[in-house]
Design a protein around this motif. Structure first.
Motif, PDB file in Angstrom:
ATOM      1  N   GLY A  38       0.884  -3.078   0.299  1.00 52.72           N
ATOM      2  CA  GLY A  38       1.970  -2.130   0.578  1.00 52.72           C
ATOM      3  C   GLY A  38       1.866  -1.712   2.031  1.00 52.72           C
ATOM      4  O   GLY A  38       1.092  -0.835   2.358  1.00 52.72           O
ATOM      5  N   ARG A  53       5.818   0.588 -12.365  1.00 50.66           N
ATOM      6  CA  ARG A  53       6.483   0.738 -11.057  1.00 50.66           C
ATOM      7  C   ARG A  53       7.603  -0.277 -10.868  1.00 50.66           C
ATOM      8  O   ARG A  53       8.617   0.030 -10.239  1.00 50.66           O
ATOM      9  N   VAL A  54       7.415  -1.495 -11.397  1.00 48.31           N
ATOM     10  CA  VAL A  54       8.500  -2.484 -11.315  1.00 48.31           C
ATOM     11  C   VAL A  54       9.672  -2.021 -12.181  1.00 48.31           C
ATOM     12  O   VAL A  54      10.832  -2.072 -11.768  1.00 48.31           O
ATOM     13  N   SER A  57      12.080   0.480 -10.678  1.00 49.64           N
ATOM     14  CA  SER A  57      13.126  -0.032  -9.778  1.00 49.64           C
ATOM     15  C   SER A  57      14.078  -1.027 -10.446  1.00 49.64           C
ATOM     16  O   SER A  57      15.157  -1.260  -9.942  1.00 49.64           O
ATOM     17  N   GLU A  58      13.694  -1.619 -11.584  1.00 51.85           N
ATOM     18  CA  GLU A  58      14.526  -2.692 -12.166  1.00 51.85           C
ATOM     19  C   GLU A  58      15.270  -2.326 -13.458  1.00 51.85           C
ATOM     20  O   GLU A  58      16.167  -3.042 -13.876  1.00 51.85           O
ATOM     21  N   CYS A  95       3.360  -8.540  -2.808  1.00 50.52           N
ATOM     22  CA  CYS A  95       3.795  -7.558  -1.821  1.00 50.52           C
ATOM     23  C   CYS A  95       4.813  -6.651  -2.514  1.00 50.52           C
ATOM     24  O   CYS A  95       5.087  -6.820  -3.703  1.00 50.52           O
ATOM     25  N   THR A  96       5.376  -5.701  -1.795  1.00 46.25           N
ATOM     26  CA  THR A  96       6.298  -4.753  -2.430  1.00 46.25           C
ATOM     27  C   THR A  96       7.739  -4.986  -1.989  1.00 46.25           C
ATOM     28  O   THR A  96       8.590  -4.114  -2.157  1.00 46.25           O
ATOM     29  N   SER A  97       8.013  -6.177  -1.457  1.00 49.01           N
ATOM     30  CA  SER A  97       9.383  -6.498  -1.058  1.00 49.01           C
ATOM     31  C   SER A  97      10.114  -7.171  -2.213  1.00 49.01           C
ATOM     32  O   SER A  97       9.639  -8.163  -2.763  1.00 49.01           O
ATOM     33  N   GLY A  98      11.281  -6.632  -2.553  1.00 50.15           N
ATOM     34  CA  GLY A  98      12.086  -7.193  -3.636  1.00 50.15           C
ATOM     35  C   GLY A  98      12.625  -8.582  -3.309  1.00 50.15           C
ATOM     36  O   GLY A  98      12.954  -9.351  -4.201  1.00 50.15           O
ATOM     37  N   ASP A  99      12.695  -8.924  -2.021  1.00 47.92           N
ATOM     38  CA  ASP A  99      13.184 -10.250  -1.635  1.00 47.92           C
ATOM     39  C   ASP A  99      12.118 -11.317  -1.815  1.00 47.92           C
ATOM     40  O   ASP A  99      12.423 -12.502  -1.880  1.00 47.92           O
ATOM     41  N   SER A 103      10.168  -5.206  -5.983  1.00 44.33           N
ATOM     42  CA  SER A 103      10.049  -3.903  -5.340  1.00 44.33           C
ATOM     43  C   SER A 103       9.506  -2.901  -6.353  1.00 44.33           C
ATOM     44  O   SER A 103       9.732  -3.034  -7.559  1.00 44.33           O
TER      45      SER A 103
END
Ligand SMILES: [Zn+2]
Ligand SMILES: [Zn+2]
Length: 282
Positions: A38, A53-54, A57-58, A95-99, A103
């Protein structure tokens, strides 16, 4: 003939022992954990906490309890896959990037009622994941697959699954002038070729083939389900669905749950090639 026989026995023994051994080593009494990058630091996080945590956001559009349970199992499966194999990174799991990976939401900044629903879904499915040959599977999920999910080249065990009814809420249009640099020329046609569930597989323009990935990126389309209409000097993409379209369809699974299906029915529909497995209890 004799050597072949030994080989066969060896394969049979290994197949029987390996998944159990792997389960013991990756999911001991305390479960599993992931190394998350992060920003500047890398920290270790428990698989249940990562899954929570996922979900923060989802899972916003997942209204039904059973659809949320199905999503919790899918996310935990991906987390177990990341923990065991990694995917895109060398020195940490995610990593914490949704791409790139997924995220992550912050429990401290999350509405209490929503957080309680997510925690309930985690508790109800604790330790449950989807496996392929006894090992964690990458059970991807997508916001809305429109008419159904699409073939996933990276994880071919996520086979295309048609929706009982095509989604009519996640529709949109993307327009651009045909003389835009992004488009081709007004005289050139973009011919689209489709695969299962009305998903674009590739396009042909100016004698060149463009993959569906290239088209989605080039025109910033919301999904892989789209048709093209040329109106005077405007190119109009009619789009259905939201996201990459592979694996569990959150929008359709919510409809399934509302009409009385349980989370195991949902998982069976979207992941017919995978098995449900409990890798730890506490
Ligand atoms: Zn990543
Ligand atoms: Zn939808």
């Amino acid at each position: 003939m004799k050597r072949f026989g030994w080989f066969f026995v060896l394969v049979a023994v290994l197949t029987a022992v390996l998944p159990i051994a792997a389960k013991k080593s990756v999911a001991g009494a305390g479960g599993m954990s992931l190394f998350v990058s992060g920003g500047a630091e890398v920290y270790e996080i428990d698989i249940e906490e990562y899954t929570l945590r996922v979900l923060i956001s989802e899972a916003k559009d997942c209204q039904s309890e059973q659809a949320l349970y199905a999503l919790a199992v899918a996310v935990r499966s991906c987390a177990a896959y990341f923990s065991l194999y990694g995917l895109k990174h060398e020195s940490f799991d995610v990593c914490t990037s949704g791409d790139c990976c997924f995220s992550l939401g912050d429990p401290q900044k999350t509405d209490g009622a929503y957080l309680a629903r997510l925690k309930n879904a985690l508790d109800a499915t604790k330790g449950e994941i989807l496996t392929l040959d006894g090992m964690p599977a990458m059970a991807l999920f997508t916001a809305c697959a429109g008419s159904g999910t699409r073939y996933c080249a990276e994880f071919p065990y996520l086979s295309p699954v048609a929706s009982a009814e095509r989604c009519s809420s996640h529709t949109s249009t993307v327009e651009l002038p045909t003389d835009s640099d992004l488009f081709f020329t007004t005289n050139d046609e973009l011919c689209l070729v489709y695969g299962e569930n009305e998903k674009c597989e590739f396009g042909i323009a100016q004698n060149k083939m463009l993959s569906a990935d290239e088209l989605v990126t080039r025109f910033s389309l919301p999904s892989y389900e789209f048709s093209l209409e040329i109106l005077d000097e405007t190119a109009v993409f009619h789009c259905r669905g939201l996201g990459h379209g592979c694996g569990l369809d959150i929008c359709a699974s919510d409809r399934m749950a509302k009409s009385g299906f349980g989370y195991k029915d949902i998982l069976l529909k979207y992941f017919p090639n995978l098995s449900a497995d409990k890798i730890y209890n506490n």
